[in-house]
Write a protein that holds these residues in place. Structure first.
Motif, PDB file in Angstrom:
ATOM      1  N   ASN A 186       1.030  -1.203   0.088  1.00  0.00           N
ATOM      2  CA  ASN A 186       0.044  -0.005   0.060  1.00  0.00           C
ATOM      3  C   ASN A 186       0.868   1.365   0.044  1.00  0.00           C
ATOM      4  N   ARG A 187       2.107   1.378   0.449  1.00  0.00           N
ATOM      5  CA  ARG A 187       2.847   2.127   0.288  1.00  0.00           C
ATOM      6  C   ARG A 187       3.645   2.476  -0.773  1.00  0.00           C
ATOM      7  N   GLY A 188       3.420   1.600  -2.024  1.00  0.00           N
ATOM      8  CA  GLY A 188       3.750   1.882  -3.421  1.00  0.00           C
ATOM      9  C   GLY A 188       4.985   0.961  -3.728  1.00  0.00           C
ATOM     10  N   ASN A 189       5.275   0.233  -2.591  1.00  0.00           N
ATOM     11  CA  ASN A 189       6.492  -0.839  -2.880  1.00  0.00           C
ATOM     12  C   ASN A 189       6.186  -1.920  -3.944  1.00  0.00           C
ATOM     13  N   ASP A 190       6.946  -2.220  -4.797  1.00  0.00           N
ATOM     14  CA  ASP A 190       6.715  -3.528  -5.800  1.00  0.00           C
ATOM     15  C   ASP A 190       7.991  -4.513  -5.620  1.00  0.00           C
ATOM     16  N   THR A 191       8.861  -4.293  -4.812  1.00  0.00           N
ATOM     17  CA  THR A 191       9.910  -5.188  -4.655  1.00  0.00           C
ATOM     18  C   THR A 191       9.594  -6.140  -3.333  1.00  0.00           C
ATOM     19  N   SER A 192      10.657  -6.955  -3.257  1.00  0.00           N
ATOM     20  CA  SER A 192      10.593  -7.890  -2.059  1.00  0.00           C
ATOM     21  C   SER A 192      11.222  -7.424  -0.680  1.00  0.00           C
ATOM     22  N   PRO A 193      10.666  -7.266   0.243  1.00  0.00           N
ATOM     23  CA  PRO A 193      11.133  -6.559   1.623  1.00  0.00           C
ATOM     24  C   PRO A 193      12.460  -7.404   2.025  1.00  0.00           C
ATOM     25  N   LYS A 194      12.567  -8.715   1.599  1.00  0.00           N
ATOM     26  CA  LYS A 194      13.592  -9.441   2.032  1.00  0.00           C
ATOM     27  C   LYS A 194      14.795  -9.572   1.106  1.00  0.00           C
ATOM     28  N   THR A 195      14.629  -9.526  -0.121  1.00  0.00           N
ATOM     29  CA  THR A 195      15.764  -9.637  -1.028  1.00  0.00           C
ATOM     30  C   THR A 195      15.954  -8.200  -1.772  1.00  0.00           C
ATOM     31  N   GLY A 196      14.673  -7.274  -1.777  1.00  0.00           N
ATOM     32  CA  GLY A 196      15.062  -6.214  -2.427  1.00  0.00           C
ATOM     33  C   GLY A 196      14.774  -6.262  -4.121  1.00  0.00           C
ATOM     34  N   GLY A 197      14.378  -7.628  -4.748  1.00  0.00           N
ATOM     35  CA  GLY A 197      14.214  -7.868  -6.102  1.00  0.00           C
ATOM     36  C   GLY A 197      12.807  -7.418  -6.382  1.00  0.00           C
ATOM     37  N   ALA A 198      12.726  -6.872  -7.748  1.00  0.00           N
ATOM     38  CA  ALA A 198      11.402  -6.740  -8.255  1.00  0.00           C
ATOM     39  C   ALA A 198      10.265  -8.027  -8.173  1.00  0.00           C
ATOM     40  N   LEU A 199       9.126  -7.619  -7.690  1.00  0.00           N
ATOM     41  CA  LEU A 199       8.081  -8.848  -7.532  1.00  0.00           C
ATOM     42  C   LEU A 199       7.163  -8.925  -8.762  1.00  0.00           C
ATOM     43  N   PRO A 200       7.085  -9.997  -9.379  1.00  0.00           N
ATOM     44  CA  PRO A 200       6.344  -9.942 -10.613  1.00  0.00           C
ATOM     45  C   PRO A 200       4.967  -9.920 -10.272  1.00  0.00           C
ATOM     46  N   HIS A 201       4.271  -9.906  -9.097  1.00  0.00           N
ATOM     47  CA  HIS A 201       2.957  -9.742  -8.804  1.00  0.00           C
ATOM     48  C   HIS A 201       2.929  -9.533  -7.229  1.00  0.00           C
ATOM     49  N   GLN A 202       1.602  -9.049  -6.881  1.00  0.00           N
ATOM     50  CA  GLN A 202       1.438  -8.971  -5.478  1.00  0.00           C
ATOM     51  C   GLN A 202       0.420  -9.945  -4.867  1.00  0.00           C
ATOM     52  N   PHE A 203       0.082 -11.074  -5.480  1.00  0.00           N
ATOM     53  CA  PHE A 203      -0.710 -12.041  -4.859  1.00  0.00           C
ATOM     54  C   PHE A 203       0.008 -12.611  -3.712  1.00  0.00           C
ATOM     55  N   LEU A 204      -1.047 -12.829  -2.718  1.00  0.00           N
ATOM     56  CA  LEU A 204      -0.361 -13.251  -1.496  1.00  0.00           C
ATOM     57  C   LEU A 204      -1.270 -14.741  -1.296  1.00  0.00           C
ATOM     58  N   THR A 205      -0.546 -15.902  -0.910  1.00  0.00           N
ATOM     59  CA  THR A 205      -0.837 -17.260  -0.599  1.00  0.00           C
ATOM     60  C   THR A 205      -0.825 -17.655   0.723  1.00  0.00           C
ATOM     61  N   PRO A 206      -1.910 -17.844   1.430  1.00  0.00           N
ATOM     62  CA  PRO A 206      -1.678 -18.278   2.705  1.00  0.00           C
ATOM     63  C   PRO A 206      -0.690 -19.558   2.963  1.00  0.00           C
ATOM     64  N   ASN A 207       0.046 -19.295   3.993  1.00  0.00           N
ATOM     65  CA  ASN A 207       1.045 -20.455   4.228  1.00  0.00           C
ATOM     66  C   ASN A 207       0.560 -21.400   5.655  1.00  0.00           C
ATOM     67  N   HIS A 208      -0.429 -22.243   5.350  1.00  0.00           N
ATOM     68  CA  HIS A 208      -1.230 -22.968   6.293  1.00  0.00           C
ATOM     69  C   HIS A 208      -0.283 -23.776   7.182  1.00  0.00           C
ATOM     70  N   ASN A 209       0.733 -24.469   6.577  1.00  0.00           N
ATOM     71  CA  ASN A 209       1.674 -25.103   7.128  1.00  0.00           C
ATOM     72  C   ASN A 209       2.558 -24.546   8.266  1.00  0.00           C
ATOM     73  N   LEU A 210       2.953 -23.054   7.762  1.00  0.00           N
ATOM     74  CA  LEU A 210       3.881 -22.535   8.769  1.00  0.00           C
ATOM     75  C   LEU A 210       2.725 -21.594   9.859  1.00  0.00           C
ATOM     76  N   ARG A 211       1.572 -21.741   9.582  1.00  0.00           N
ATOM     77  CA  ARG A 211       0.683 -21.097  10.440  1.00  0.00           C
ATOM     78  C   ARG A 211       0.382 -22.054  11.581  1.00  0.00           C
ATOM     79  N   SER A 212       0.236 -23.315  11.180  1.00  0.00           N
ATOM     80  CA  SER A 212       0.142 -24.294  12.254  1.00  0.00           C
ATOM     81  C   SER A 212       1.114 -24.557  12.921  1.00  0.00           C
ATOM     82  N   ALA A 213       2.441 -24.661  12.486  1.00  0.00           N
ATOM     83  CA  ALA A 213       3.641 -24.548  13.114  1.00  0.00           C
ATOM     84  C   ALA A 213       3.801 -23.741  14.308  1.00  0.00           C
TER      85      ALA A 213
END
Length: 619
Positions: free
Chosen positions: A578-605
């Protein structure tokens, strides 16, 4: 021949008659080979006479040639033993030609006891002197592995060397070896294919539960027919065929009900061939489709190419046969009653290097045309090869889109209700204002009437010309004061009137929102207190790095996977976007899209981890 020698080789003849072994060998060689340039044929009898004299004097070349004469029976009675005797003497003396000849006698057992190894050893001696026939013989032995350890590489090298030096026999043998190698490779390929076909058939039968006579028939087919029928059955399994369905298809199958071959597919329009091959259409089905005109086949190719269109048809061969048995053949083949898939989405799915699951394709087909086009445009920006389960990812995206649409519809519904309530409220207020205006107009008219009557009885108009207006204003003020007093008395004594229906709905919505906000605020306060307590415990115990959001460095509650493959807290990554970023907060590389997929396994862990932390904190 004798006259020719006496005229041209008098010195040699004289020395030979005088007992010179070299001269005798030379004369023997003349008579053995003849003089082709002079048109003179060999004279083996004289050759044998002079060579015998030279051989008796231990002349090596004479011994070798005399051995050949006895071996062939030229000029002397054929005698393999005598041939072997003279050839061995010349070979042991180092004559390469004799070594090659005597090696051949040992290898074949002519005139001597058969001994492959000794024969090979004589060939090796001759090869050391670059004797071409010996190279050929030793190459054959190495190729077969007889008398020497098999070594086809060395055999090929020797034979090639002899061929390069012009040995015609070597050239012929190389050609023969090439044919044998090609035949052997083809045989190996066929055997390997047959074994692979048997293995796949056993796996297919085991996985589908097909047994009995049907299983025996499938195993008994030739590998090619077995593979072609199995391809057709696999398509049926994908469409939901049961073991009983498959057994019926196997038992009914004949030469025309196997998956069509390339030569049979050639009868179809070029656009339909790859589709028919992918669907493993049978020879009978292909022949029927080939009777359609080119335009119909092109239309059918586009329609059949749609993912999931034929997914519910267990037996395509039967489906096509039934279609051709009716008057509406083309309409039935097109499955006109089934909705069409957007071409952009068809092209996208066909371009994937893998197949999407049936459930995923079914969900995509269920979308309307506009949404299918939007999905195609959106997915075209995503590289699904970097995603572990592309089908699950697409389904998650569709589910998210569905929930967003439902939320938007619910919000639109509430906004429409609020707008209707506001419109109703405004209408009622306008009605009340109109009624008040009508009432005041009526009173004003009555006042004017009374004022007219009073004016008619006045004695002097000039003295009272301003009085009517003043009097009118005074009357209006008195009437309004009386009206206000009456309204106040009425409002004080009577209960308050009910609000308009529209206002009630708006108030209910606002009250409901306020109540939910209060409940959320209470829950949030309690949640924050719990988080504060858990953070203290986590600080003491330590938290795995994978459980922390890379943005906030806090334990994640709703982890989602972004396009960079890393997991983030949903609210943090959404705020990042929402702040206008289109890069990865982790790597700094450009992201091809902004879809987010729930990580159910990590959430359970994480939830399991926090449960352990709470248990620890309560101790």
């Amino acid at each position: 021949m004798e006259d020719y020698v006496s005229r041209h080789h008098q010195d040699v003849l004289r020395k030979a008659e005088a007992g010179d072994a070299d001269a005798q060998a030379t004369l023997g060689s003349f008579f053995f080979n003849g003089v082709p340039e002079a048109g003179l044929e060999p004279y083996f009898e004289l050759a044998a006479r002079w060579l015998s004299k030279a051989a008796g004097a231990h002349h090596i070349q004479a011994q070798a040639l005399l051995g050949v004469l006895y071996l062939r029976g030229n000029g002397v009675p054929q005698n393999e033993r005598r041939a072997a005797k003279w050839l061995q003497q010349a070979a042991d003396a180092g004559d390469a030609a004799a070594q090659s000849q005597y090696g051949a006698l040992l290898y074949t057992g002519q005139g001597v006891d058969k001994d492959d190894a000794r024969g090979v050893s004589y060939w090796q001696k001759a090869v050391a002197q670059d004797h071409l026939p010996a190279m050929v013989s030793l190459g054959v032995a190495l190729h077969k592995g007889e008398g020497v350890k098999q070594n086809k590489t060395k055999a090929l090298a020797l034979m090639s060397a002899a061929a390069r030096q012009g040995d015609e026999h070597a050239v012929m043998i190389l050609a023969k070896w090439d044919l044998e190698a090609a035949a052997e490779a083809e045989k190996t390929k066929i055997e390997a294919a047959a074994e692979e076909s048997r293995r796949r058939t056993d796996e297919f039968l085991f996985s589908t539960g097909v047994a009995g006579a049907a299983a025996d028939k499938l195993r008994s087919l030739a590998p090619d027919h077995q593979a072609r029928l199995r391809r057709r059955l696999v398509i049926s399994v994908a469409a939901g065929a049961s073991a009983a369905d498959l057994e019926v298809m196997i038992m009914r199958a004949d030469d025309h009900q196997y998956a069509a071959m390339a030569s049979e597919l050639a009868a179809l329009d070029p656009s339909l061939r790859p589709v028919a091959k992918r669907l493993a259409l049978t020879s009978a089905a292909v022949w029927s489709l080939s009777t359609l005109d080119s335009l119909q086949q092109e239309g059918l190719a586009c329609r059949f190419a749609e993912p999931g269109l034929l997914a519910d048809i267990v037996d395509l061969d039967d489906f096509i046969a039934r279609a051709f048995a009716t008057e509406k053949t083309f309409e039935i083949l097109l499955r006109a009653s089934v909705s069409f898939m957007e071409p952009d989405l068809v092209n996208y799915i066909q371009g994937l290097p893998f197949d999407l699951s049936r459930s995923c394709v079914k969900e995509l087909r269920a979308l309307d045309e506009q949404k299918q086009r939007g999905v195609a445009d959106t997915l075209a920006t995503v590289d699904l090869r970097d995603i572990d389960d592309p089908s699950a990812y697409v389904l998650e995206c569709l589910d998210l889109s569905k929930r967003l649409d439902e939320d938007a519809a619910e919000l639109a519904k509430k906004e429409a209700a609020a707008e209707r309530a506001a419109a109703e409220l405004l209408r009622e207020e306008e009605d009340e204002a109109a009624a008040a205006r009508a009432k005041r107009a009526k009173k004003k008219k009555a006042k004017k009437k009374r004022r007219g009557a009073a004016t008619a009885t006045a004695p002097d108009e000039s003295k009272v010309e301003v009085a009517p207006a003043a009097e009118e204003n005074k009357v209006e003020e008195e009437d309004q004061a009386s009206l206000d007093l009456a309204q106040r008395l009425t409002l004080e004594d009577a209960p308050p009137p009910p609000p308009p229906p529209g206002k009630v709905l708006v108030d209910e919505i606002l009250d409901d929102a306020a109540a939910r906000a209060a409940a959320l605020e209470t829950s949030l306060t309690a949640h924050q207190a719990e988080l504060k307590r858990l953070k203290a415990v986590l600080k003491e115990r330590g938290v795995p790095d994978g459980y922390l959001c890379p943005i906030s460095l806090e334990v994640m509650e709703d982890p989602v996977i972004a396009a960079d493959g890393h997991s983030y807290e949903r609210s943090d990554i959404e705020a990042w976007f929402n702040r206008g970023n289109d890069t990865s907060p982790k790597t700094g590389g450009a992201l091809p899209h902004q879809f987010l997929t729930p990580n159910h396994n990590l959430r359970s862990a994480i939830q399991d981890f926090l449960a352990e932390v709470r248990q620890f904190a309560d101790m």
